[in-house]
Scaffold this motif. Structure first.
Motif, PDB file in Angstrom:
ATOM      1  N   PRO A 110       0.937  -1.239  -0.067  1.00  0.00           N
ATOM      2  CA  PRO A 110       0.035  -0.167  -0.041  1.00  0.00           C
ATOM      3  C   PRO A 110       0.929   1.173  -0.005  1.00  0.00           C
ATOM      4  CG  PRO A 110      -0.896  -1.474   1.582  1.00  0.00           C
ATOM      5  CD  PRO A 110       0.458  -2.056   1.006  1.00  0.00           C
ATOM      6  N   GLY A 111       1.969   1.167   0.650  1.00  0.00           N
ATOM      7  CA  GLY A 111       2.866   2.244   0.769  1.00  0.00           C
ATOM      8  C   GLY A 111       3.271   2.976  -0.363  1.00  0.00           C
ATOM      9  N   LEU A 112       3.224   2.383  -1.564  1.00  0.00           N
ATOM     10  CA  LEU A 112       3.721   2.877  -3.047  1.00  0.00           C
ATOM     11  C   LEU A 112       2.733   4.239  -3.318  1.00  0.00           C
ATOM     12  CD1 LEU A 112       4.760  -0.509  -4.759  1.00  0.00           C
ATOM     13  CD2 LEU A 112       6.160   1.065  -3.787  1.00  0.00           C
ATOM     14  N   VAL A 113       1.503   3.810  -2.893  1.00  0.00           N
ATOM     15  CA  VAL A 113       0.585   5.046  -3.634  1.00  0.00           C
ATOM     16  C   VAL A 113       0.011   5.800  -2.295  1.00  0.00           C
ATOM     17  CG1 VAL A 113       0.108   3.883  -5.594  1.00  0.00           C
ATOM     18  CG2 VAL A 113      -1.418   3.596  -3.508  1.00  0.00           C
ATOM     19  N   LEU A 114       0.118   5.307  -0.899  1.00  0.00           N
ATOM     20  CA  LEU A 114      -0.719   5.893   0.224  1.00  0.00           C
ATOM     21  C   LEU A 114       0.357   6.190   1.419  1.00  0.00           C
ATOM     22  CD1 LEU A 114      -3.701   3.513   0.398  1.00  0.00           C
ATOM     23  CD2 LEU A 114      -3.526   5.789  -0.463  1.00  0.00           C
ATOM     24  N   PRO A 115       0.194   6.811   2.386  1.00  0.00           N
ATOM     25  CA  PRO A 115       0.815   6.875   3.317  1.00  0.00           C
ATOM     26  C   PRO A 115       1.339   5.629   4.069  1.00  0.00           C
ATOM     27  CG  PRO A 115      -1.071   8.738   3.619  1.00  0.00           C
ATOM     28  CD  PRO A 115      -1.142   7.715   2.435  1.00  0.00           C
ATOM     29  N   TYR A 116       2.573   5.334   4.459  1.00  0.00           N
ATOM     30  CA  TYR A 116       2.735   4.203   4.928  1.00  0.00           C
ATOM     31  C   TYR A 116       2.209   3.694   6.262  1.00  0.00           C
ATOM     32  CZ  TYR A 116       6.661   3.520   1.716  1.00  0.00           C
ATOM     33  OH  TYR A 116       7.238   3.281   0.444  1.00  0.00           O
ATOM     34  N   ASP A 117       1.904   4.804   7.111  1.00  0.00           N
ATOM     35  CA  ASP A 117       1.391   4.377   8.317  1.00  0.00           C
ATOM     36  C   ASP A 117       0.093   4.792   8.687  1.00  0.00           C
ATOM     37  OD1 ASP A 117       3.902   3.247   9.377  1.00  0.00           O
ATOM     38  OD2 ASP A 117       4.688   5.179   9.950  1.00  0.00           O
ATOM     39  N   TYR A 118      -0.903   4.661   7.666  1.00  0.00           N
ATOM     40  CA  TYR A 118      -2.112   5.057   7.536  1.00  0.00           C
ATOM     41  C   TYR A 118      -3.087   4.674   8.598  1.00  0.00           C
ATOM     42  CZ  TYR A 118      -2.970   0.498   5.064  1.00  0.00           C
ATOM     43  OH  TYR A 118      -3.049  -0.550   4.662  1.00  0.00           O
ATOM     44  N   THR A 119      -2.736   3.414   9.121  1.00  0.00           N
ATOM     45  CA  THR A 119      -3.528   2.813  10.468  1.00  0.00           C
ATOM     46  C   THR A 119      -3.409   3.301  11.701  1.00  0.00           C
ATOM     47  OG1 THR A 119      -2.101   0.865  10.467  1.00  0.00           O
ATOM     48  CG2 THR A 119      -4.038   0.500   9.317  1.00  0.00           C
ATOM     49  N   LEU A 120      -2.258   4.014  11.714  1.00  0.00           N
ATOM     50  CA  LEU A 120      -1.864   4.694  13.025  1.00  0.00           C
ATOM     51  C   LEU A 120      -2.179   6.044  12.879  1.00  0.00           C
ATOM     52  CD1 LEU A 120       1.502   3.313  13.358  1.00  0.00           C
ATOM     53  CD2 LEU A 120      -0.372   2.479  14.497  1.00  0.00           C
ATOM     54  N   PHE A 121      -2.437   6.800  11.919  1.00  0.00           N
ATOM     55  CA  PHE A 121      -2.805   8.361  11.807  1.00  0.00           C
ATOM     56  C   PHE A 121      -1.858   9.141  12.328  1.00  0.00           C
ATOM     57  CE2 PHE A 121      -6.861   6.531  10.057  1.00  0.00           C
ATOM     58  CZ  PHE A 121      -6.987   7.515   8.974  1.00  0.00           C
ATOM     59  N   LEU A 122      -0.576   8.694  12.055  1.00  0.00           N
ATOM     60  CA  LEU A 122       0.482   9.652  12.912  1.00  0.00           C
ATOM     61  C   LEU A 122       0.693  10.676  11.758  1.00  0.00           C
ATOM     62  CD1 LEU A 122       3.446   6.994  13.855  1.00  0.00           C
ATOM     63  CD2 LEU A 122       1.567   8.235  15.209  1.00  0.00           C
ATOM     64  N   PRO A 123       0.417  12.054  12.313  1.00  0.00           N
ATOM     65  CA  PRO A 123       0.295  13.043  11.567  1.00  0.00           C
ATOM     66  C   PRO A 123       1.924  13.648  10.728  1.00  0.00           C
ATOM     67  CG  PRO A 123      -0.363  13.836  13.399  1.00  0.00           C
ATOM     68  CD  PRO A 123       0.014  12.452  13.649  1.00  0.00           C
ATOM     69  N   GLU A 124       2.796  13.120  11.151  1.00  0.00           N
ATOM     70  CA  GLU A 124       4.052  13.055  10.454  1.00  0.00           C
ATOM     71  C   GLU A 124       4.145  12.333   9.482  1.00  0.00           C
ATOM     72  OE1 GLU A 124       4.985  10.659  14.093  1.00  0.00           O
ATOM     73  OE2 GLU A 124       3.679  12.444  13.605  1.00  0.00           O
ATOM     74  N   ARG A 125       3.494  11.037   9.374  1.00  0.00           N
ATOM     75  CA  ARG A 125       3.600  10.164   8.329  1.00  0.00           C
ATOM     76  C   ARG A 125       2.382  10.211   7.532  1.00  0.00           C
ATOM     77  NH1 ARG A 125       7.135   8.608   6.413  1.00  0.00           N
ATOM     78  NH2 ARG A 125       6.525   6.073   6.433  1.00  0.00           N
ATOM     79  N   MET A 126       1.507  10.912   7.509  1.00  0.00           N
ATOM     80  CA  MET A 126       0.076  10.751   6.733  1.00  0.00           C
ATOM     81  C   MET A 126       0.502  11.801   5.515  1.00  0.00           C
ATOM     82  SD  MET A 126      -2.010   8.851   8.008  1.00  0.00           S
ATOM     83  CE  MET A 126      -3.280   9.157   7.053  1.00  0.00           C
TER      84      MET A 126
END
Length: 197
Positions: free
Chosen positions: A20-36
């Motif tokens: 998923p991380g090829l097109v989306l934020p890598y840590d989308y399930t954690l909703f860490l602002p710095e990774r979104m």
């Protein structure tokens, strides 16, 4: 040919990965602002180098999130609303297909999500028309909104390679969406015919 998947005149047998991380934020399930954030070109190429080193010849992406009505647009909202698309986000997909061709990897490209629509899927499509998520599969206007996304994606010309997505040899398959468990056979047949047309 028959029950064999072919690439040219050779049978195409493969192992692959879901990334998923090829097109989306890598840590989308954690909703860490710095990774979104959308993946950078370096992150994407690192993913393809990993696939190549492992001799994985197919990669599956995850859905193209649609912004829910009333929500502020995010960088990872590929679909901003019915028939409205985020050019900056789609440049990430342009890069994805260019890298897939560079590394000889085929892509199973996921267009939305039923189950697992954390960032926006069929429920958001339906909500734009004041409908419930289960009406995604039956409401004529919501089906047309999804078809607008299909038209845009298949008709888009890659800004990196100049190749329309529908003609890109990197594409192994278009996936209607992640875990489309509620999709009736009539909806599947309608959308398959639409894509093929």
């Amino acid at each position: 040919q028959g029950d064999r998947l072919m690439e040219g005149d050779k049978e195409f047998r493969f192992i692959g990965a879901n990334m998923p991380g090829l097109v989306l934020p890598y840590d989308y399930t954690l909703f860490l602002p710095e990774r979104m954030k959308l993946p950078t070109p370096w992150e994407q190429e690192d993913g393809f180098k990993t696939l190549d080193q492992m001799n994985l010849r197919v990669v599956r992406t995850w859905n193209l999130p649609i912004r829910a009505p009333g929500k502020e647009p995010e960088p990872w909202h590929y679909v901003l609303g019915p028939g409205q698309f985020n050019e900056e986000s789609f440049q990430v997909v342009d890069s994805l297909f260019a890298l897939a061709n560079k590394y000889g990897v085929h892509v199973i490209f996921d267009l939305t999500a039923d189950a697992g629509d954390y960032l926006g899927g069929i429920g958001a499509y339906a909500a734009h028309r004041g409908k419930n998520r289960h009406e995604f599969y039956t409401d004529p206007q919501v089906k047309e909104d999804y078809k607008a996304t299909l038209r845009y994606v298949l008709g888009r010309t890659n800004s990196v390679t100049g190749v329309p997505y529908r003609d890109d040899k990197a594409i192994l398959a278009w996936q209607f969406g992640n875990e489309m468990n509620g999709a009736p056979p009539e909806w599947i047949a309608e959308m398959a015919a639409y894509i093929k047309g």
